[in-house]
Write a protein that holds these residues in place. Structure first.
Motif, mmCIF file in Angstrom:
data_model
loop_
_atom_site.group_PDB
_atom_site.id
_atom_site.type_symbol
_atom_site.label_atom_id
_atom_site.label_comp_id
_atom_site.label_asym_id
_atom_site.label_seq_id
_atom_site.Cartn_x
_atom_site.Cartn_y
_atom_site.Cartn_z
ATOM 1 N N LYS A 137 5.995 -2.555 -4.466
ATOM 2 C CA LYS A 137 4.678 -1.964 -4.704
ATOM 3 C C LYS A 137 3.617 -3.028 -4.954
ATOM 4 O O LYS A 137 2.476 -2.870 -4.536
ATOM 5 N N ASP A 197 0.819 -1.212 0.000
ATOM 6 C CA ASP A 197 0.000 0.000 0.000
ATOM 7 C C ASP A 197 0.858 1.269 0.000
ATOM 8 O O ASP A 197 0.553 2.252 0.677
ATOM 9 N N ASN A 198 1.940 1.239 -0.773
ATOM 10 C CA ASN A 198 2.853 2.381 -0.801
ATOM 11 C C ASN A 198 2.782 3.160 -2.122
ATOM 12 O O ASN A 198 3.663 3.964 -2.420
ATOM 13 N N ASP A 199 1.755 2.902 -2.912
ATOM 14 C CA ASP A 199 1.573 3.622 -4.174
ATOM 15 C C ASP A 199 0.090 3.966 -4.320
ATOM 16 O O ASP A 199 -0.747 3.075 -4.482
ATOM 17 N N LYS A 200 -0.234 5.243 -4.265
ATOM 18 C CA LYS A 200 -1.630 5.691 -4.267
ATOM 19 C C LYS A 200 -2.356 5.281 -5.541
ATOM 20 O O LYS A 200 -3.514 4.849 -5.500
ATOM 21 N N LEU A 201 -1.693 5.413 -6.696
ATOM 22 C CA LEU A 201 -2.337 5.084 -7.965
ATOM 23 C C LEU A 201 -2.668 3.599 -8.043
ATOM 24 O O LEU A 201 -3.755 3.217 -8.486
ATOM 25 N N LYS A 217 -3.047 1.562 -5.508
ATOM 26 C CA LYS A 217 -4.059 1.271 -4.488
ATOM 27 C C LYS A 217 -5.447 1.615 -5.013
ATOM 28 O O LYS A 217 -6.416 0.852 -4.810
ATOM 29 N N ASN A 218 -5.568 2.744 -5.704
ATOM 30 C CA ASN A 218 -6.866 3.157 -6.244
ATOM 31 C C ASN A 218 -7.295 2.296 -7.441
ATOM 32 O O ASN A 218 -8.491 2.152 -7.705
ATOM 33 N N LYS A 219 -6.308 1.735 -8.141
ATOM 34 C CA LYS A 219 -6.595 0.880 -9.297
ATOM 35 C C LYS A 219 -7.065 -0.506 -8.867
ATOM 36 O O LYS A 219 -7.792 -1.185 -9.611
#
Length: 261
Positions: free
Chosen positions: A178, A144-148, A150-152
């Motif tokens: 990631k 959970d260290n990449d916002k994009l 995580k949202n994908k």
């Protein structure tokens, strides 16, 4: 450990005994064992119909592990040539016969469905048609260290869409990557090992044999070439003081944990 002289007799080249294939298999084994333990805890019949969606490394490892005990296993993938991976030494040999299909509609007739397709794989709409006793899905996100990313990630939508008594998520993490893909984790292991090597006194530089194998498997569709390239020793180090670089590789691998949540 393989030790040779370098450019001069004052410098050594040390090579790991560990191959890229060994690293893949160690990661696959962790994932497969976690899934196998969970399935066994449900105490299904040995002839229960098990369908695994996705042939890339996690899927191959899971079907081979489950084939040690269960007899009715189907591996489904939209890429027909990936059937060849069943015949190579990824995660060991097949104990029982495993069926292979590229018909995505065949995922709707199993007692246990395991989805390893990750990003861009099975959709929530397709998941909604699954009427199995058990549904397992692999989380493609690791830390959970990449916002994009995580949202994908839509695995919870897929999980909620399925009408099953038992639902579980395969989660793999541990080295700050990631994603939880076997190839991503393997690259993470080697990247971290390269950095550790450079911290050692006497090390000039280090290199690994990692390539972009995704193109070989999915674009060139050359499984034999992939096997040949990954049979090479994973790490080489130029140093004036020899040390066990395999120890560094397995120390990093030991940090990776797979569990069902």
């Amino acid at each position: 450990m393989d030790v040779d002289t370098g450019i001069t007799s004052e410098v050594f080249t040390i090579k790991s005994e560990t191959t890229l294939f060994d690293i893949f298999n160690e990661i696959i084994s962790k994932k497969s064992q976690a899934v196998s333990d969970y399935v066994e805890s449900l105490n299904p019949n040995t002839d229960a119909e098990i369908t695994v969606i996705g042939t890339y490394f996690t899927g191959i490892g899971i079907v081979k592990k489950l084939s040690e005990k269960y007899e009715n296993i189907l591996l489904v993938d939209i890429y027909p040539h990936l059937k060849e991976l069943l015949d190579v030494p990824i995660a060991g040999d097949v104990e029982n016969r495993i069926e292979f299909s590229s018909d995505i509609d065949s995922i709707y007739h199993a007692d246990i469905v395991i989805d390893t397709t990750g990003f861009g794989g099975i959709t929530p709409e397709q998941s909604k048609k699954i009427k199995a006793d058990t549904f397992i899905i692999e989380d493609p996100v690791a830390e959970d260290n990449d916002k994009l990313l995580k949202n994908k990630n839509n695995i919870y939508e897929r999980l909620n869409a399925v009408d099953c008594k038992n639902k579980a998520i395969l989660k793999t993490k541990g080295i700050d990557t990631k994603t939880s893909g076997t190839m991503t984790l393997a690259i993470g292991v080697l990247t971290n090992v390269l950095n550790e090597c450079l911290k050692r006194d006497g090390v000039l530089y280090s290199a690994c044999e990692m390539g972009f194998f995704e193109e070989i498997i999915f674009k060139e569709k050359d499984i034999d070439k992939f096997i040949e390239l990954t049979a090479k020793k994973a790490l080489k180090v130029s140093t004036i003081k020899a040390f066990d670089c395999d120890e560094l590789i397995f120390k990093e691998l030991s940090k990776i944990k797979s569990k069902m949540i």
